[in-house]
Design a protein around this motif. Structure first.
Motif, PDB file in Angstrom:
ATOM      1  N   THR A 201      45.086 158.279 -39.100  1.00  0.00           N
ATOM      2  CA  THR A 201      43.877 157.541 -38.728  1.00  0.00           C
ATOM      3  C   THR A 201      42.953 157.335 -39.929  1.00  0.00           C
ATOM      4  OG1 THR A 201      44.014 158.590 -36.576  1.00  0.00           O
ATOM      5  CG2 THR A 201      41.944 157.495 -37.122  1.00  0.00           C
ATOM      6  N   ARG A 233      40.765 153.332 -32.926  1.00  0.00           N
ATOM      7  CA  ARG A 233      41.267 154.045 -34.098  1.00  0.00           C
ATOM      8  C   ARG A 233      42.616 153.472 -34.529  1.00  0.00           C
ATOM      9  NH1 ARG A 233      39.211 159.774 -31.733  1.00  0.00           N
ATOM     10  NH2 ARG A 233      37.143 159.677 -32.658  1.00  0.00           N
ATOM     11  N   ASN A 235      45.710 153.284 -37.921  1.00  0.00           N
ATOM     12  CA  ASN A 235      46.253 153.875 -39.141  1.00  0.00           C
ATOM     13  C   ASN A 235      46.129 152.927 -40.328  1.00  0.00           C
ATOM     14  OD1 ASN A 235      47.026 155.978 -37.558  1.00  0.00           O
ATOM     15  ND2 ASN A 235      49.195 155.462 -37.532  1.00  0.00           N
ATOM     16  N   GLY A 468      48.000 160.354 -35.514  1.00  0.00           N
ATOM     17  CA  GLY A 468      46.675 160.944 -35.330  1.00  0.00           C
ATOM     18  C   GLY A 468      46.698 162.438 -35.601  1.00  0.00           C
TER      19      GLY A 468
END
Lengths: 677, 43
Positions: A201, A233, A235, A468
């Motif tokens: 994240t 959220r 990446n 995450g």
């Protein structure tokens, strides 16, 4: 005049410290409680303050690059606004000045007491006043950002400040990290987006904590219902060309990301023709708050290559020591054809992580890593009832499945897997190649199938929460005495104290790649047993045969690492961290009756640290599989690094670990000796 | 209570001063710059 005005404070409870994605699926983590705040009547509403800040200048750009002193100055611009919060009220400030220090005015008064300021005002809508009167703003790093040549949009630079009262000077602190880069090559003007993919994240909504200090933290784990609406959220961060323009060569572009640790990353330069250039970095990087990382000039080339989404096997790492290659296979499961490039990135990132951990780091050149891009008809994996019966089917190549709430029945179709590896000439039932089936499923889990001779071993590991953050804990109860041999009905236990956790053990945080390290490298390659235990459990089964379980001893005498204990003074003179070697009761899921060589390691809580004895055994196995001769004691210790990143590397001050979901240990490995009996 | 309701901004109110304004000086923090060669093969 005194009026009563309703405000709302949002109280956070322990139960709210649950990430948005968690195995136990807790919901509605925030309770809302209405409070009444009385309007203040400041005796003297006018505060005049003296500027004490040095280095002001009159520039009117928001970021000023000082190449000589390696700093990036943040300058106010006329019209800049911030909001100050205190006592349930907000005061909005605006400046007509500029420079690194500027005068702001506000028509609003605040009650006496601490003040929490947030820049820019336009993005304060996630501000959460806590029950104790402090404020923890939520802000969001947009996953899609628009490039500003030589800078960033002013509202992208999130800053916070704290003061004891409204009459204090303010020093704003930067919250995020930045990356600066330029591009060269003929295709630069054809690029319509640049994507930075970190595999963990780096964008989306997050809480800002510790505003009272000079080093505010970000928290990317606290989940709140509805938070995604504020900024989901992700990446990755996508940078679009400047508004109404295209990217140009030799121009500084900047994107903003969360200050996090990453193991390898990709940058994609997407063309307006749908093709892209991919640049992969194997570097482990620690992005820190208020730092700008200058990547220099990235040559994106003169044409776009062909698409990566196709099946096949490629060598990501190739053994170069001249011995028999030691083979790790990373195999896609539950990825559709369109998702195979994502799989490549995740598999490469996992390999980068594994080879950042000792002894794999030191002996990296002995390894060949094959990445196997296998397409499935559907994404994900099948869901079972926890006992192997499929309740929700997904049409995937290796038929991966496990339970919704339990993962001890995690399986793939072993026949299909081994046939695939044999057909590609890279593994199979009789091969020492160690295999990981990486499953495109965000659920938690992980398991390993292994045997006494170390052939045809494979781990199964899902990409939990798409990278995450996850955490694992040390058992809360352990044998009272390391050296007392107990029997059932005659035992003593002790609680593991918070002080021990803080000072001796540490807390393990990571991602799905830590699970993979435990399953693939610990169980599958090292043939290790787990070293955690279930509360008050006795193991009386003796030791497994063959190569398996060498990390444990079933008696106080004759442990494999006894020579390390005997030689401990000499080892400690090499490095004091070798003092961690000893005999610790507990292991193999039993609290009593098995001993391990160090108090904590990857085989307990998935940390990126194998104990010294584990590293020795792993090195022995690497050299054995390579046909490179026997392990040499002196040579091993010359090359060894006993540093544990959890205990021996300073905890990051700009990241909050609160709220990261603490996962239970994965199920013990499945011992599969039937092929060899 | 739905998530959307939970995430609505808290109702923080401003208080207008009768006669004057609050004036203060706010300063910023520099970013430190770090040079990185991300795509070299040295690790």
């Amino acid at each position: 005049m005194r009026t009563r005005i309703k405000g709302i404070a949002i109280f956070m409870t322990a139960a709210c410290m649950i990430a948005a994605v968690s195995c136990d699926k807790e919901e509605a983590p925030i309770e809302v409680e209405e409070v009444i705040v009385e309007e203040p009547t400041p005796e003297d509403p006018v505060y005049r303050l003296v500027a004490g800040f040095e280095g002001s200048d009159d520039t009117r750009t928001s970021l000023v690059f000082d190449e000589t002193n390696k700093v990036v100055k943040v300058s106010w611009e006329p019209g800049d606004q911030f909001s100050m919060f205190g006592g349930g009220y907000r005061a909005d400030y605006v400046t007509s000045g500029s420079g690194t220090s500027a005068e702001f005015t506000s028509p609003h008064g605040l009650p006496e007491g601490p003040c929490y300021s947030f820049y820019p005002s336009s993005r304060t809508n996630g501000n959460i006043p806590l029950g104790d009167g402090s404020y923890h703003p939520f802000s969001a790093i947009p996953s899609v950002q628009t490039a500003v040549p030589g800078g960033i949009a002013s509202d992208m630079n999130i800053m916070v400040a704290y003061s004891e009262s409204q009459s204090d000077d303010l020093t704003f602190r930067n919250v995020y990290s930045m990356v600066r880069f330029r591009m060269s090559g003929n295709i630069v003007s054809s690029i319509d987006s640049v994507v930075f993919d970190a595999g963990t994240t780096i964008a989306g909504y997050m809480m800002i904590e510790d505003m009272e200090t000079s080093d505010p933290k970000i928290n990317i784990s606290i989940g709140i219902t509805g938070g995604d609406a504020f900024g989901k959220r992700t990446n990755s961060v996508k940078l679009l060309p400047p508004s109404g323009s295209t990217f140009a060569g030799n121009v500084d572009y900047i994107f903003v990301l969360a200050p996090v640790d990453i193991n390898g990353f990709d940058m994609f330069f997407y063309g307006d023709n749908g093709k892209y250039v991919r640049k992969h970095s194997k570097k482990s990087m620690s992005f820190q708050r208020s730092k700008s990382y200058n990547f220099g000039v990235i040559n994106v080339g003169d044409e776009f290559p062909e698409e990566e989404n196709q099946e096949g096997v490629y060598q990501y790492m190739t053994a170069s020591m001249g011995y028999t290659p030691v083979v790790l296979n990373l195999i896609a499961e539950g990825y559709t054809m369109d998702e195979l490039s994502k799989f490549s990135r995740q598999a490469e990132s996992a390999a980068d992580f594994i080879f950042s951990v000792e002894p794999f780091k030191t002996y990296k050149k002995y390894f060949t890593v094959n990445i196997c891009k296998v397409a499935s008809n559907e994404s994900g994996a099948s869901v079972t009832d926890g006992n192997g019966h499929i309740t929700q089917n997904r049409d995937t190549y290796f038929k991966a499945r496990w339970g919704e709430d339990s993962y001890s029945d995690m399986r793939v179709d072993e026949t299909i897997l081994m046939s695939y590896l044999e057909s590609k000439g890279i593994g199979g039932y009789s091969s020492p190649a160690t295999n990981a089936v990486i499953v495109n499923d965000s659920r938690y889990g992980g398991i390993c199938h292994l045997n006494d001779v170390g052939l045809g071993c494979y781990a199964i590991c899902p990409v939990t929460d798409e990278g995450g953050p996850l955490g694992w804990s040390y058992p809360g109860l352990e044998a009272k005495d390391n050296l007392t041999v107990y029997s059932s009905g005659d035992y003593e236990t002790r609680d593991v104290t918070e002080e021990e956790i803080q000072n001796e053990i540490g807390r393990s945080y990571g991602t799905w790649k830590n699970t993979l390290l435990h399953e693939l490298c610990g169980h599958g390659f090292g043939l290790f047993a787990d070293e955690y235990w279930y509360n008050v459990s006795f193991g009386h089964g003796g030791m497994p045969s063959g190569l398996r379980g060498r990390n444990l001893s079933s008696s106080l005498t004759g442990a494999g690492w006894q020579s390390m204990i005997d030689d401990q003074a000499a080892l400690e003179s090499l490095n004091p961290l070798y003092s961690r070697i000893g005999l610790y009761q507990g292991g193999g899921v039993y609290m009593f009756g098995y001993w391990r060589s160090e108090r904590v390691s990857c085989m307990i809580d998935n940390r990126a640290y194998f104990s010294t004895w584990q590293r020795y055994v792993l090195t022995d196995r690497i050299l054995d599989l390579a046909g490179a001769g026997s392990i040499n004691w002196d040579e091993f210790f010359e090359n060894d690094d006993p540093t544990d990143p959890v205990r021996d590397i300073a905890t990051r001050s700009d990241i909050s670990y609160e709220g990261i979901p603490i996962m239970p240990p994965t199920a013990p490995p499945v011992i599969n000796n039937r092929y060899y009996e | 209570m739905t998530g959307k309701e939970l995430f609505e901004p808290p109702k923080v109110t401003t208080i207008n001063l009768d006669v004057s304004t609050v004036i203060l000086i706010a300063s910023t923090e520099n970013y430190k710059e770090v040079d990185v060669d991300p795509f070299s093969d040295d690790d």
